[in-house]
Design a protein around this motif. Structure first.
Motif, short mmCIF file in Angstrom:
data_model
loop_
_atom_site.label_atom_id
_atom_site.label_comp_id
_atom_site.label_asym_id
_atom_site.label_seq_id
_atom_site.Cartn_x
_atom_site.Cartn_y
_atom_site.Cartn_z
N SER A 30 25.61 43.82 41.49
CA SER A 30 26.16 42.51 41.14
C SER A 30 26.71 42.81 40.26
O SER A 30 27.24 40.99 39.77
CB SER A 30 25.48 41.01 40.89
N SER A 31 26.65 43.61 38.73
CA SER A 31 27.36 43.26 37.66
C SER A 31 29.32 44.33 37.95
O SER A 31 29.39 44.78 38.82
CB SER A 31 26.69 44.20 36.65
N VAL A 32 30.15 43.19 37.37
CA VAL A 32 31.35 43.16 37.31
C VAL A 32 32.30 43.89 35.84
O VAL A 32 31.54 43.41 34.72
CB VAL A 32 31.37 41.80 37.87
N ILE A 33 32.73 44.23 35.59
CA ILE A 33 33.65 44.92 34.74
C ILE A 33 34.80 43.43 34.73
O ILE A 33 35.60 43.44 36.21
CB ILE A 33 34.45 46.12 34.74
N THR A 34 35.41 42.92 33.55
CA THR A 34 36.34 41.41 34.23
C THR A 34 37.66 42.12 33.24
O THR A 34 37.42 42.52 32.03
CB THR A 34 35.65 40.18 33.58
N ILE A 35 38.76 42.33 33.74
CA ILE A 35 39.66 42.38 33.12
C ILE A 35 40.77 41.12 32.97
O ILE A 35 41.34 40.83 33.37
CB ILE A 35 41.04 43.77 33.74
N GLU A 36 40.35 41.21 31.33
CA GLU A 36 41.42 39.71 31.96
C GLU A 36 43.46 39.86 31.20
O GLU A 36 42.98 40.30 30.63
CB GLU A 36 41.02 38.84 29.98
N VAL A 37 43.04 38.97 32.61
CA VAL A 37 45.75 38.98 32.00
C VAL A 37 46.01 37.33 31.14
O VAL A 37 46.07 36.62 32.21
CB VAL A 37 45.66 39.49 33.56
N PRO A 38 45.66 37.57 30.46
CA PRO A 38 46.60 36.43 29.79
C PRO A 38 47.66 36.24 30.20
O PRO A 38 49.00 36.54 31.41
CB PRO A 38 47.03 36.98 28.83
N PRO A 39 47.65 35.27 30.65
CA PRO A 39 49.20 34.69 30.95
C PRO A 39 50.43 34.32 30.67
O PRO A 39 50.15 34.20 29.03
CB PRO A 39 48.73 32.52 31.22
N ILE A 40 51.92 34.49 30.99
CA ILE A 40 52.94 34.67 30.69
C ILE A 40 53.74 33.70 30.05
O ILE A 40 53.62 32.87 31.59
CB ILE A 40 53.59 36.42 30.89
N ASN A 41 54.34 33.02 29.41
CA ASN A 41 54.32 31.64 28.94
C ASN A 41 53.98 30.34 29.44
O ASN A 41 54.17 29.95 30.20
CB ASN A 41 56.11 31.68 29.47
N GLY A 42 52.75 30.11 29.48
CA GLY A 42 51.84 29.26 29.77
C GLY A 42 51.91 29.58 31.78
O GLY A 42 51.17 29.06 32.32
N GLN A 43 52.04 31.00 32.15
CA GLN A 43 52.26 31.29 34.13
C GLN A 43 51.55 31.82 33.69
O GLN A 43 51.46 32.93 33.50
CB GLN A 43 53.75 31.46 33.79
N SER A 44 50.27 31.68 34.65
CA SER A 44 49.33 32.59 34.96
C SER A 44 49.88 33.79 35.86
O SER A 44 50.67 33.44 36.88
CB SER A 44 48.31 31.99 35.98
N ILE A 45 49.70 34.79 35.97
CA ILE A 45 50.73 35.96 36.63
C ILE A 45 49.45 36.16 37.72
O ILE A 45 49.50 37.26 38.76
CB ILE A 45 50.77 37.17 36.06
N VAL A 46 48.28 36.27 37.35
CA VAL A 46 46.84 36.96 37.56
C VAL A 46 45.53 35.26 38.49
O VAL A 46 45.79 34.40 37.26
CB VAL A 46 45.76 37.80 37.51
#
Lengths: 265, 318
Positions: free
Chosen positions: B139-155
């Protein structure tokens, strides 16, 4: 060193291919085995090298001795270990391996050190300088003559006492054939390897060999020193293509036909 | 295409593909050395997983009946040892007697073997799926944060979540594959196997003990299958179904070319990738086609390149 005593070989339990073949190869000798297609030359070589077993063939009568030891029931790898290596017809290579890897496969069974291996490779390159140039090429793309060199070189890597060569001249230009046979002589002279050469090209084979056997229909019909064979009227006519007086023969010529038939009987 | 889902599916797909690649490698190995397409490989994978489960003493929920449970690492070694013996036994008792028989007959023997392995496993361990004594918490996970670009989520949700166990299996699979390829390429045993794979009679004529090479191929295939089985079981538990899961390695092989290790690895990654990527589609029918997507892909590839992406071309001199 090699004695084949009156062997009989049967394929798939029914097809009788060799009907009593007897021949002998002495130490350091080059012996050639001549004959038409289907005479049983290749089968004789495979009987000696043990490769018959994988083709459902079997030596049903007679015996094969090498240095006083019976070898007709050994596996091919045991026979290679004893010092007999066969160069198969049509110069088969491990096509996708490089030239050097091909050569190395020949020495695999000896389990020698890397240094020794290197030395053996150098020895092969001494006989075949061309191969040194191509050592890292994929062997399948070499020309026919170069492939023949790889195949003979690979056999040399086994440090054999006796080499069985199956039609080394197959599909090569006359000049190359001369070249290959000169190297065979050189190997024989320098390394003392005995050779048993199966050939269709009787001319060049009898020049190289000291002794020869002629096979027809699964048996030896004639043998003698290479010189005697080369001067034999029948050999001249049937194998060397030199008719008496140079005229061509036809099947209407009864005398010629009968003479030939006597052999085939 | 639902682009916001793509990065997540891409990562999961690649990670899934690693294990497939390793399993595919085992089939290619047998095919290369003896031209036999081993339909039983999936079952060797399954058996490997069961063996580890058994030697490790099962899980806390269900004991395996092993009198003294071994630590996980030791259990893996024990399972691999058994798998090697099984591989050798398969070669010695079912395939060697078939030498000289038509290839089709030998391939059918592997189908029979598959049934035999499945039956034996059921007999010994029952039909119930088991938990796997995995050293990694699934159940353990690795989370990679991908910040939104120009307020637009890319992920989707601004992060890619990778299951830790998938990351580990991927790394193990790739390491195992690399070790294997180095072995094949640079050792004498490898040369022996490469030579045998090209021409059996010729290999015999240069003094290579061909039956021994076959035995060795099967032993190595057993090792690879067991590792593959462990990796699959770490993700999805131990059950008879693992054999079917491993079947997805078939399209991977056809894709990469039956005779190429590199192709098998790439094929495995592509199959894993394709099966996940279709889930990012906006069309529901495509989204639900994860199981068949790899086969559709193969059809396309094989029409264009019948020998697969990296299949061995016949060398023909002109």
């Amino acid at each position: 060193m090699l004695k084949v005593n009156n062997i009989e070989v049967v394929y798939s339990d029914v097809i009788l291919v060799l009907r009593g073949v007897t021949l002998e190869v002495g130490d350091g000798q080059i012996v050639s085995l001549l004959g038409a297609n289907g005479a049983g030359k290749s089968t004789t070589l495979k009987a000696i090298s043990g490769l018959l077993h994988s083709q459902q063939g079997e030596v049903t009568r007679g015996s094969i001795e090498f240095d006083g030891q019976r070898i007709d029931n050994l596996t091919p790898d045991d026979i290679v270990q004893l010092g007999i290596v066969q160069v198969l017809e049509g110069r088969p290579l491990f096509e996708h391996l490089t030239v050097e890897d091909n050569l190395r496969t020949g020495a695999l069974f000896r389990g020698v050190s890397n240094a020794q291996l290197k030395q053996d490779l150098d020895e092969v390159y001494h006989f075949f300088p061309r191969l040194l140039e191509f050592r890292n090429r994929t062997s399948g793309y070499l020309s026919g003559g170069e492939q023949q060199m790889v195949v003979i070189g690979r056999a040399l890597m086994a440090k054999p006492k006796l080499m069985l060569l199956d039609e080394p001249s197959l599909g090569l230009a006359p000049l190359l054939v001369q070249n290959i046979f000169r190297i065979i002589e050189q190997i024989n002279a320098e390394s003392g390897v005995s050779m048993l050469i199966v050939e269709q090209n009787a001319n060049v084979a009898l020049q190289t060999a000291t002794y020869g056997y002629v096979m027809e229909n699964g048996r030896v019909v004639l043998d003698g020193s290479a010189e005697a064979l080369a001067n034999n009227a029948d050999i001249k006519e049937f194998y060397l293509g030199i008719g008496a007086g140079g005229e061509r023969k036809s099947y209407r010529d009864v005398k010629h036909y009968k003479r030939r038939k006597r052999w085939l009987g | 295409m639902n682009w916001i889902l793509v990065p997540q599916q891409f990562m999961t797909g690649i990670l899934n593909g690693g294990t497939l690649a390793l399993i595919a490698l085992g089939i290619v190995l047998i095919y290369k050395s003896s031209e036999v397409f081993n339909f039983a490989h999936g079952h060797m994978v399954m058996l490997g997983a069961f063996l580890v489960w058994f030697f490790a003493g099962g899980t806390s929920q269900e004991a395996s009946g092993m009198p003294f449970a071994l630590p996980f690492g030791v259990a893996v070694v024990a399972a691999i040892t058994v798998a090697v013996l099984v591989g050798l036994a398969i070669e010695r008792f079912t395939l060697r007697p078939m030498t000289g028989q038509p290839l089709l007959a030998i391939i059918l023997v592997t189908l029979g073997l598959a049934q035999l392995l499945e039956g034996t496993t059921t007999l010994l361990f029952g039909t119930q799926p088991k938990g796997f004594p995995s050293p990694i918490d699934s159940s353990s996970v690795i989370t990679i944060e991908v910040p939104p670009i120009n307020g637009q989520s890319i992920v989707f949700l601004d992060r890619i979540i990778l299951k830790q166990v998938l990351v580990v299996t991927f790394i193990v699979a790739i390491i195992a594959a690399v070790i294997f390829i180095l072995f094949f390429r640079f050792t004498r045993a490898g040369l022996r196997m490469r030579a045998t794979s090209e021409n059996h009679e010729l290999a015999r004529s240069v003094g290579i003990k061909v039956p021994r090479v076959f035995g060795m191929s099967w032993a190595i295939a057993g090792i690879i299958a067991t590792i593959g089985g462990i990796l699959l079981a770490m993700v999805s538990g131990v059950s008879i179904n693992l054999a079917t899961v491993a079947l997805v390695a078939f399209p991977a092989i056809l894709l990469g070319g039956l005779e190429s290790f590199g192709g098998a690895i790439l094929g495995g990654l592509i199959v894993g990738l394709v099966a996940e990527m279709v889930k990012a589609s906006t069309v529901i029918q495509v989204r639900n086609s994860a199981e068949i997507a790899p086969y559709v892909l193969i059809l396309i590839v094989l029409i264009i390149r019948p020998e697969g992406l990296f299949g061995r071309k016949r060398i023909e001199r002109v």
